[in-house]
Motif scaffolding. Structure first.
Motif, PDB file in Angstrom:
ATOM      1  N   TYR A 132      51.286  26.814  42.741  1.00 52.68           N
ATOM      2  CA  TYR A 132      51.267  28.213  42.327  1.00 52.68           C
ATOM      3  C   TYR A 132      52.198  29.031  43.215  1.00 52.68           C
ATOM      4  O   TYR A 132      52.620  28.574  44.269  1.00 52.68           O
ATOM      5  CB  TYR A 132      49.840  28.770  42.408  1.00 52.68           C
ATOM      6  N   ASP A 133      52.461  30.245  42.778  1.00 52.87           N
ATOM      7  CA  ASP A 133      53.295  31.128  43.587  1.00 52.87           C
ATOM      8  C   ASP A 133      52.545  31.497  44.875  1.00 52.87           C
ATOM      9  O   ASP A 133      51.317  31.388  44.930  1.00 52.87           O
ATOM     10  CB  ASP A 133      53.646  32.386  42.776  1.00 52.87           C
ATOM     11  N   PRO A 134      53.283  31.932  45.916  1.00 48.92           N
ATOM     12  CA  PRO A 134      52.650  32.182  47.227  1.00 48.92           C
ATOM     13  C   PRO A 134      51.490  33.169  47.170  1.00 48.92           C
ATOM     14  O   PRO A 134      50.478  32.972  47.861  1.00 48.92           O
ATOM     15  CB  PRO A 134      53.801  32.743  48.069  1.00 48.92           C
ATOM     16  N   ALA A 135      51.591  34.217  46.354  1.00 47.04           N
ATOM     17  CA  ALA A 135      50.511  35.215  46.312  1.00 47.04           C
ATOM     18  C   ALA A 135      49.238  34.599  45.740  1.00 47.04           C
ATOM     19  O   ALA A 135      48.139  34.822  46.259  1.00 47.04           O
ATOM     20  CB  ALA A 135      50.933  36.420  45.474  1.00 47.04           C
ATOM     21  N   THR A 136      49.405  33.798  44.676  1.00 51.42           N
ATOM     22  CA  THR A 136      48.230  33.148  44.081  1.00 51.42           C
ATOM     23  C   THR A 136      47.626  32.138  45.050  1.00 51.42           C
ATOM     24  O   THR A 136      46.406  32.044  45.187  1.00 51.42           O
ATOM     25  CB  THR A 136      48.616  32.455  42.756  1.00 51.42           C
ATOM     26  N   LEU A 137      48.512  31.391  45.754  1.00 50.14           N
ATOM     27  CA  LEU A 137      48.020  30.420  46.727  1.00 50.14           C
ATOM     28  C   LEU A 137      47.219  31.090  47.834  1.00 50.14           C
ATOM     29  O   LEU A 137      46.156  30.600  48.232  1.00 50.14           O
ATOM     30  CB  LEU A 137      49.199  29.657  47.352  1.00 50.14           C
ATOM     31  N   ALA A 138      47.734  32.206  48.320  1.00 51.81           N
ATOM     32  CA  ALA A 138      47.035  32.921  49.396  1.00 51.81           C
ATOM     33  C   ALA A 138      45.690  33.445  48.888  1.00 51.81           C
ATOM     34  O   ALA A 138      44.681  33.408  49.599  1.00 51.81           O
ATOM     35  CB  ALA A 138      47.895  34.071  49.909  1.00 51.81           C
ATOM     36  N   TRP A 139      45.692  33.911  47.636  1.00 56.93           N
ATOM     37  CA  TRP A 139      44.427  34.390  47.045  1.00 56.93           C
ATOM     38  C   TRP A 139      43.422  33.239  46.917  1.00 56.93           C
ATOM     39  O   TRP A 139      42.239  33.382  47.226  1.00 56.93           O
ATOM     40  CB  TRP A 139      44.710  35.026  45.675  1.00 56.93           C
ATOM     41  N   LEU A 140      43.936  32.055  46.458  1.00 56.04           N
ATOM     42  CA  LEU A 140      43.084  30.868  46.325  1.00 56.04           C
ATOM     43  C   LEU A 140      42.493  30.462  47.668  1.00 56.04           C
ATOM     44  O   LEU A 140      41.312  30.131  47.768  1.00 56.04           O
ATOM     45  CB  LEU A 140      43.909  29.692  45.804  1.00 56.04           C
ATOM     46  N   GLU A 141      43.338  30.471  48.699  1.00 52.87           N
ATOM     47  CA  GLU A 141      42.862  30.121  50.039  1.00 52.87           C
ATOM     48  C   GLU A 141      41.772  31.079  50.481  1.00 52.87           C
ATOM     49  O   GLU A 141      40.785  30.668  51.090  1.00 52.87           O
ATOM     50  CB  GLU A 141      44.016  30.148  51.033  1.00 52.87           C
ATOM     51  N   GLY A 142      41.977  32.356  50.178  1.00 55.47           N
ATOM     52  CA  GLY A 142      40.964  33.350  50.519  1.00 55.47           C
ATOM     53  C   GLY A 142      39.654  33.087  49.791  1.00 55.47           C
ATOM     54  O   GLY A 142      38.576  33.138  50.389  1.00 55.47           O
ATOM     55  N   LEU A 143      39.750  32.758  48.507  1.00 59.49           N
ATOM     56  CA  LEU A 143      38.541  32.487  47.733  1.00 59.49           C
ATOM     57  C   LEU A 143      37.814  31.262  48.296  1.00 59.49           C
ATOM     58  O   LEU A 143      36.586  31.276  48.459  1.00 59.49           O
ATOM     59  CB  LEU A 143      38.889  32.252  46.256  1.00 59.49           C
ATOM     60  N   ALA A 144      38.589  30.222  48.605  1.00 58.89           N
ATOM     61  CA  ALA A 144      37.971  29.013  49.172  1.00 58.89           C
ATOM     62  C   ALA A 144      37.291  29.343  50.497  1.00 58.89           C
ATOM     63  O   ALA A 144      36.198  28.846  50.790  1.00 58.89           O
ATOM     64  CB  ALA A 144      39.024  27.915  49.351  1.00 58.89           C
ATOM     65  N   GLY A 145      37.926  30.201  51.299  1.00 60.60           N
ATOM     66  CA  GLY A 145      37.345  30.612  52.575  1.00 60.60           C
ATOM     67  C   GLY A 145      36.063  31.401  52.384  1.00 60.60           C
ATOM     68  O   GLY A 145      35.075  31.208  53.104  1.00 60.60           O
ATOM     69  N   LEU A 146      36.069  32.312  51.406  1.00 61.44           N
ATOM     70  CA  LEU A 146      34.854  33.079  51.103  1.00 61.44           C
ATOM     71  C   LEU A 146      33.747  32.151  50.632  1.00 61.44           C
ATOM     72  O   LEU A 146      32.588  32.285  51.034  1.00 61.44           O
ATOM     73  CB  LEU A 146      35.149  34.131  50.026  1.00 61.44           C
ATOM     74  N   ASN A 147      34.104  31.202  49.764  1.00 63.41           N
ATOM     75  CA  ASN A 147      33.108  30.239  49.274  1.00 63.41           C
ATOM     76  C   ASN A 147      32.469  29.487  50.442  1.00 63.41           C
ATOM     77  O   ASN A 147      31.252  29.316  50.490  1.00 63.41           O
ATOM     78  CB  ASN A 147      33.744  29.236  48.308  1.00 63.41           C
ATOM     79  N   ARG A 148      33.313  29.046  51.375  1.00 63.15           N
ATOM     80  CA  ARG A 148      32.787  28.297  52.527  1.00 63.15           C
ATOM     81  C   ARG A 148      31.899  29.170  53.398  1.00 63.15           C
ATOM     82  O   ARG A 148      30.827  28.758  53.840  1.00 63.15           O
ATOM     83  CB  ARG A 148      33.929  27.730  53.369  1.00 63.15           C
ATOM     84  N   ALA A 149      32.371  30.393  53.661  1.00 60.43           N
ATOM     85  CA  ALA A 149      31.616  31.290  54.550  1.00 60.43           C
ATOM     86  C   ALA A 149      30.260  31.632  53.933  1.00 60.43           C
ATOM     87  O   ALA A 149      29.239  31.664  54.636  1.00 60.43           O
ATOM     88  CB  ALA A 149      32.427  32.558  54.815  1.00 60.43           C
ATOM     89  N   ILE A 150      30.245  31.888  52.613  1.00 67.73           N
ATOM     90  CA  ILE A 150      28.981  32.255  51.959  1.00 67.73           C
ATOM     91  C   ILE A 150      28.069  31.032  51.847  1.00 67.73           C
ATOM     92  O   ILE A 150      26.860  31.120  52.068  1.00 67.73           O
ATOM     93  CB  ILE A 150      29.253  32.904  50.585  1.00 67.73           C
ATOM     94  N   ALA A 151      28.667  29.866  51.565  1.00 68.83           N
ATOM     95  CA  ALA A 151      27.856  28.635  51.492  1.00 68.83           C
ATOM     96  C   ALA A 151      27.196  28.340  52.830  1.00 68.83           C
ATOM     97  O   ALA A 151      26.058  27.869  52.887  1.00 68.83           O
ATOM     98  CB  ALA A 151      28.723  27.456  51.045  1.00 68.83           C
ATOM     99  N   ALA A 152      27.918  28.633  53.925  1.00 73.00           N
ATOM    100  CA  ALA A 152      27.364  28.373  55.263  1.00 73.00           C
ATOM    101  C   ALA A 152      26.140  29.251  55.523  1.00 73.00           C
ATOM    102  O   ALA A 152      25.200  28.834  56.195  1.00 73.00           O
ATOM    103  CB  ALA A 152      28.430  28.621  56.326  1.00 73.00           C
TER     104      ALA A 152
END
Lengths: 173, 118
Positions: A132-152
């Motif tokens: 994906y383009d860099p902006a979408t990738l950065a957004w995806l990384e953020g979402l994955a990070g939020l998912n991990r933080a909330i799952a924890a």
């Protein structure tokens, strides 16, 4: 109680998330709606979810951004649908999205602390290649990070597959 | 009916053939063929399948479907609608299935159904 519900598109995660709220027995049910309606398709999606919720006793509160400024009644059962929309609205906001990650996470923590139950619906978006383009990738990384933080922090985490909840954390329902 | 799901290339068909002893010629690739054969592979190509008709003709069939909803929502509306339709079809099929398994890296995980098969 904080519960995270993930799954792919059309996996049945929303229906399962709603069932967690209705099964909680809590009468004060708040639906935090994050989708911004901007075309016929998003209007149809919103309508489909409204019909699914009809008769389940939810009060719908629009919350496309600014969850950290949202007050919920103490002890309520709250359904946040969904994290990826909220995060997209924060990240791609005209103001630049600075600090959006921390605002979303703080919002989830605050609502979870005040509500009797918070069910967060999120999406599994990272299992289909990352071309994906860099902006979408950065957004995806953020979402994955939020998912991990909330799952924890969550008491329970489910992945819904074909309408079947797979328990990753906590008691299986 | 048994439903086998999982991402592309995870070994779903291999798993089914190994488990059942069926050969590739017993695998259907269209809904018409599926009425006569024990395995139907590539269900994700038929998001508007009439599952009632198929299951009336072949109630014991093994259905294999790619999981297609776990990526970024596509820009193309037709792609979005296809993913959504495949997902909903799988939800309906899983509700009717006696058994649902998900194959990941060649490894099966049972999502529904307690008894062993074949």
């Amino acid at each position: 109680m904080l519960i995270l519900v993930s799954g792919g598109s059309g996996s049945g995660k929303s229906e399962f998330a709603e069932s967690l709220v209705t099964a909680s027995g809590r009468k004060n049910r708040i639906y935090l709606a994050t989708m911004r309606v901007w075309d016929a398709e998003s209007a149809r999606r919103v309508e489909r979810h409204r019909q699914m919720r009809a008769g389940k006793g939810f009060a719908t509160v629009e919350c496309p951004a600014g969850l950290e400024r949202r007050d919920v009644p103490e002890g309520a059962a709250v359904l946040l649908e969904d994290l990826s929309n909220l995060w997209a609205n924060e990240y791609f906001s005209p103001e630049g999205g600075e600090g959006g990650f921390d605002r979303v996470l703080a919002g989830v923590e605050q609502v979870a602390a005040r509500a009797g139950l918070l069910v967060v619906v999120t999406n599994e978006l990272c299992s289909d290649g990352m071309d994906y383009d860099p902006a979408t990738l950065a957004w995806l990384e953020g979402l994955a990070g939020l998912n991990r933080a909330i799952a924890a922090k969550a008491d329970q985490v489910y992945e819904v597959v074909c309408g079947i909840p797979v328990a990753w954390k906590g008691e299986r329902v | 009916m048994i439903l086998i799901i999982g991402g592309a290339g995870q070994g779903k068909l291999d798993y089914v053939l190994r488990k059942t002893g069926y050969g590739p010629d017993q695998v259907a690739h269209t809904p018409e063929e599926a009425k006569q054969k024990p395995v139907f592979d590539g269900l994700e190509q038929w998001p508007h399948l009439d599952e009632g008709e198929l299951l009336a003709a072949n109630p014991e069939i093994i259905l294999i479907c790619d999981e297609v909803g776990c990526g970024v929502v596509p820009v193309d509306p037709a792609q979005r609608a296809w993913r959504e339709a495949v997902g909903r079809l799988c939800c309906r099929l899983a509700a009717r299935a006696g058994r649902v398994e998900r194959v990941f890296c060649g490894l099966p995980m049972t999502l529904k159904g307690e008894t062993s098969w074949n």
